[in-house]
Design an enzyme around this catalytic site. Structure first.
Site, mmCIF file in Angstrom:
data_model
loop_
_atom_site.group_PDB
_atom_site.id
_atom_site.type_symbol
_atom_site.label_atom_id
_atom_site.label_comp_id
_atom_site.label_asym_id
_atom_site.label_seq_id
_atom_site.Cartn_x
_atom_site.Cartn_y
_atom_site.Cartn_z
ATOM 1 N N GLY A 239 8.301 1.897 -3.449
ATOM 2 C CA GLY A 239 9.466 1.219 -2.891
ATOM 3 C C GLY A 239 10.765 1.993 -2.991
ATOM 4 C CD GLU A 274 0.712 1.418 -6.683
ATOM 5 O OE1 GLU A 274 1.283 0.654 -5.893
ATOM 6 O OE2 GLU A 274 -0.312 1.097 -7.302
ATOM 7 N N GLY A 276 5.570 6.181 -1.699
ATOM 8 C CA GLY A 276 5.084 6.684 -0.413
ATOM 9 C C GLY A 276 6.255 7.269 0.351
ATOM 10 N NE ARG A 277 10.301 3.120 2.596
ATOM 11 C CZ ARG A 277 9.972 2.383 3.661
ATOM 12 N NH1 ARG A 277 10.427 2.706 4.840
ATOM 13 N NH2 ARG A 277 9.224 1.309 3.519
ATOM 14 N NE ARG A 313 9.814 2.256 8.662
ATOM 15 C CZ ARG A 313 11.118 2.243 8.458
ATOM 16 N NH1 ARG A 313 11.909 3.010 9.167
ATOM 17 N NH2 ARG A 313 11.647 1.481 7.536
ATOM 18 C CE1 TYR A 317 7.763 -3.856 8.569
ATOM 19 C CE2 TYR A 317 7.903 -1.473 8.724
ATOM 20 C CZ TYR A 317 7.190 -2.608 8.405
ATOM 21 O OH TYR A 317 5.924 -2.488 7.913
ATOM 22 C CB CYS A 342 4.739 -2.828 29.985
ATOM 23 S SG CYS A 342 4.311 -1.505 31.090
ATOM 24 C CE1 TYR A 371 4.138 2.264 4.406
ATOM 25 C CE2 TYR A 371 6.199 3.343 3.821
ATOM 26 C CZ TYR A 371 5.010 2.730 3.452
ATOM 27 O OH TYR A 371 4.699 2.598 2.122
HETATM 28 C C1 LIG Z 1 1.151 -1.877 -3.489
HETATM 29 C C2 LIG Z 1 2.045 -0.879 -2.869
HETATM 30 N N1 LIG Z 1 2.334 0.246 -3.552
HETATM 31 C C3 LIG Z 1 3.120 1.195 -3.010
HETATM 32 C C4 LIG Z 1 3.680 1.057 -1.759
HETATM 33 C C5 LIG Z 1 4.526 2.164 -1.215
HETATM 34 O O1 LIG Z 1 5.829 1.800 -0.930
HETATM 35 P P1 LIG Z 1 6.875 2.920 -0.563
HETATM 36 O O2 LIG Z 1 6.309 3.730 0.533
HETATM 37 O O3 LIG Z 1 8.097 2.214 -0.145
HETATM 38 O O4 LIG Z 1 7.099 3.730 -1.798
HETATM 39 C C6 LIG Z 1 3.433 -0.110 -1.026
HETATM 40 C C7 LIG Z 1 4.030 -0.308 0.305
HETATM 41 O O5 LIG Z 1 3.835 -1.255 0.997
HETATM 42 C C8 LIG Z 1 2.585 -1.093 -1.587
HETATM 43 O O6 LIG Z 1 2.303 -2.223 -0.928
#
Ligand SMILES: Cc1ncc(COP(=O)(O)O)c(C=O)c1O
Length: 416
Positions: A239, A274, A276-277, A313, A317, A342, A371
């Site tokens: 997150g 965890e 990602g972004r 996105r 969002y 379309c 994403y």
């Molecule tokens: C369980 C869990 N972990 C990690 C992430 C990764 O989030 P981010 O890409 O914002 O770090 C998500 C994103 O939906 C998630 O659902």
């Protein structure tokens, strides 16, 4: 976006001209900077060094094998949410011992696959899932490790679709039920209850929800740790926000570490993260070519060859993505950048100042490393874009552009 800079008026990805990439690989085209991925991963790990976290890259943010493999090379693990993502992570070189499996709807088939691969742990989202993992493990004569996902009911102050740690969300077990869920899991024969997990939402631009959540779960974790020898992980999810627009001021890894480390050290558990972004978001751009410049009575539209099937996105969002001209210009117009699909929701930018461009010009949609391709589809029967990775002056297609044949692969017309 440091890896994407202008040189003599031309946008470069590291040391490669974006216009040259578009010429060679066509558009729409995803371009990833390997250096950016490495820097983001290393900066985060360095900031959190005091607790030596297991960093599990969130594969849902970017499923590209070359991206995952780059991170695997740095020692990253993976956060996966399906059997498909588990397959991708293993194939790209992430060891099973560093894979956490989340998601509210794991099927028996997915659970068996993960048990057989002996992953780090499942982050379980409900009481019935604990029972199911136990049943599958009994059948296979194996033991599964589980971390109970706790829903701490904290407002991450993000879009309602990306908020996951509030009581009305489908994720995790309420804190008030977590004790019973953990105790039940600890009593089952074929699972080890190894910790708890949280993920509040995404993207977070402020550290306070993390602190609030850790304060809420701290006593519970200390209690579980004292009671159960197996309990050793706190997974704080992902997150971490990034800069999407100039005015965004996300917290830095150092600020994040300052805020969360005191709580994590007090718990004395192995920390799992965890992101990602944070790692992938600004590693990528989506390069697209203007097809038409269309004026109506109200405004101007740049109609480009990328669309909502490539980047969902903005409509999903209401997300903002910076749009840069590949050949620098200071001229702007007020209007939209839209795709050919379309749907009125098919836009990349709406009602804002945008770089002036003509038919044939190239634009770069920024912050498209997370994403973005991972959420792409074939809607309107559009083949998915190609993906290219750049490292210094090297570049390579890491996923070929789909063909029309790819669109119909596996389809059959009944003889009757
Ligand atoms: C369980 C869990 N972990 C990690 C992430 C990764 O989030 P981010 O890409 O914002 O770090 C998500 C994103 O939906 C998630 O659902």
């Amino acid at each position: 976006m440091d890896s994407f800079q202008y040189r003599n008026g031309q946008l470069f990805a590291e040391d490669v001209s974006v216009a040259d990439l578009a010429e060679e690989y066509g558009t729409p085209l995803y371009v990833y900077s390997r250096t950016h991925l490495i820097e983001q991963y290393n900066t985060l790990v360095a900031a959190m060094a005091d607790v030596e976290p297991v960093v599990c890259f969130s594969v849902k943010s970017n499923t590209c094998a070359a991206v995952i493999n780059t991170l695997a090379g740095l020692g990253s693990g993976a956060d996966v949410v399906s059997g498909g993502e588990l397959f991708r992570a293993l194939r790209a070189g992430i060891p099973a011992s560093k894979i956490a499996f989340a998601g509210v709807g794991k099927t028996r088939d997915e659970i068996r696959y993960a048990l057989e691969e002996d992953i780090l742990f499942f982050t379980v989202e409900s009481e019935p899932e604990v029972e199911r993992i136990n049943e599958c493990a009994v059948e296979l004569g194996l033991k599964g490790r589980i971390a109970v996902r706790v829903n701490p009911d904290v407002d991450p102050k993000t879009h309602k679709y990306t908020s996951t740690g509030k009581k009305e969300n489908k994720f995790g077990v309420d804190l008030s039920r977590a004790r019973a869920a953990c105790e039940r899991a600890a009593a089952l024969p074929a699972v080890d209850m190894v910790g708890i997990h949280m993920h509040l939402g995404s993207p977070l631009m402020d550290v306070s929800p993390y602190v609030e959540a850790l304060e809420k779960v701290k006593d519970f974790c200390l209690e579980m740790k004292a009671k159960h020898a197996t309990f050793r992980y706190i997974d704080i999810g992902g997150g971490l926000g990034i800069k999407y627009r100039e005015s965004d001021e996300p917290f830095t890894p150092a600020q994040f570490a300052d805020a969360v480390l005191p709580h994590l050290k007090e718990m004395g558990l192995q920390v799992v993260m965890e992101p990602g972004r944070f790692i992938a978001g600004n590693s990528g751009i989506l390069v697209t070519r203007v097809q038409y410049v269309k004026d109506n009575a109200f405004k101007r539209f740049l109609i480009v060859d990328a669309a909502m099937n490539d980047l969902l996105r903005p409509p999903l969002y209401e997300a903002y993505h910076e749009i840069l001209p590949v050949t620098e210009t200071s001229e702007t117009f007020f209007g939209d950048v839209v795709g050919p699909i379309c749907e009125s929701g098919d836009f990349m930018a709406r009602d804002r100042d945008l770089p002036t461009a003509s038919e044939g010009d190239l634009l770069a949609v920024c912050s498209a490393g997370a994403y973005a391709f991972a959420m792409s589809s074939n809607y309107n029967s559009r083949p998915r874009a190609a993906e290219v990775m750049v490292s210094g002056d090297r570049h390579q297609a890491v996923r070929e552009r789909e063909s029309r044949d790819d669109l119909v692969r596996g389809e059959n017309i009944p003889e009757w």
